[in-house]
Design a protein around this motif. Structure first.
Motif: not given
Length: 178
Positions: A52, A55-60, A62, A76, A100-101, A104
């Motif tokens: 988590e 994925c939250a820090r680098w959502p692209h 995830a 993505h 996304w960043e 997030s």
């Protein structure tokens, strides 16, 4: 890269410096450096908190971490910039990554405020983030439109080749050589 563990490691390799990697991860994710070391050296599987946090820090990354599939058209991507089968390689969607960043980060801050009742959201900052997110969405849409025309031309060309019987393609190839 067929496991979440392998994909998670691939992201970590790209986004952190080899020297001080675990301390950096602890600072960025609030997961202990010892836990990151244990995961890195195969002594434990990644925890939900680790996955988590990355994925939250680098959502692209995830979607790729979770599925092993890229969807570069919508930002993505894999940590190495490669397309996964059957997707074709696409131009990088920088505005989608920025979108996304920020999205997030906004969600993370909202969750933090909900968990910590003494922390209040700053209305001005929240409004500025919402404005920036809308600007990024407009930019993301414009970038997508511009790149789609170019990429669609390549896809149409590939489709024509696939639908054309091979004996016609061979004749075409023979005629070009003569």
């Amino acid at each position: 890269m067929d496991t979440i563990q392998a994909r998670l490691k691939a992201v970590i390799e790209v986004v952190t410096d080899e020297r001080g990697r675990f301390a950096e991860l602890e600072k960025l994710t609030k997961v202990s450096a010892n836990s990151w070391k244990s995961f890195w050296h195969g002594r434990q599987r990644p925890t939900c908190d680790m996955i988590e946090a990355i994925c939250a820090r680098w959502p692209h990354f995830a979607f790729w971490i979770a599925t092993g599939i890229t969807d570069a058209k919508y930002g993505h991507v894999s940590s190495r910039g490669e397309a996964t089968y059957p997707e074709k390689r696409r131009a990088r969607r920088k505005k989608a990554e920025e979108y996304w960043e920020l999205a997030s980060a906004m969600l993370g801050w909202r969750r933090h405020c909900e968990l910590n009742q003494d922390v209040q959201m700053d209305g001005v900052s929240e409004r500025n983030d919402e404005i920036r997110l809308l600007e990024l969405e407009i930019g993301r849409n414009a970038e997508q439109q511009a790149l789609a025309g170019i990429e669609d031309a390549g896809l149409i060309n590939d489709l024509v080749k696939l639908k054309t019987p091979s004996y016609l393609l061979d004749d075409e190839h023979d005629n070009k050589e003569n």
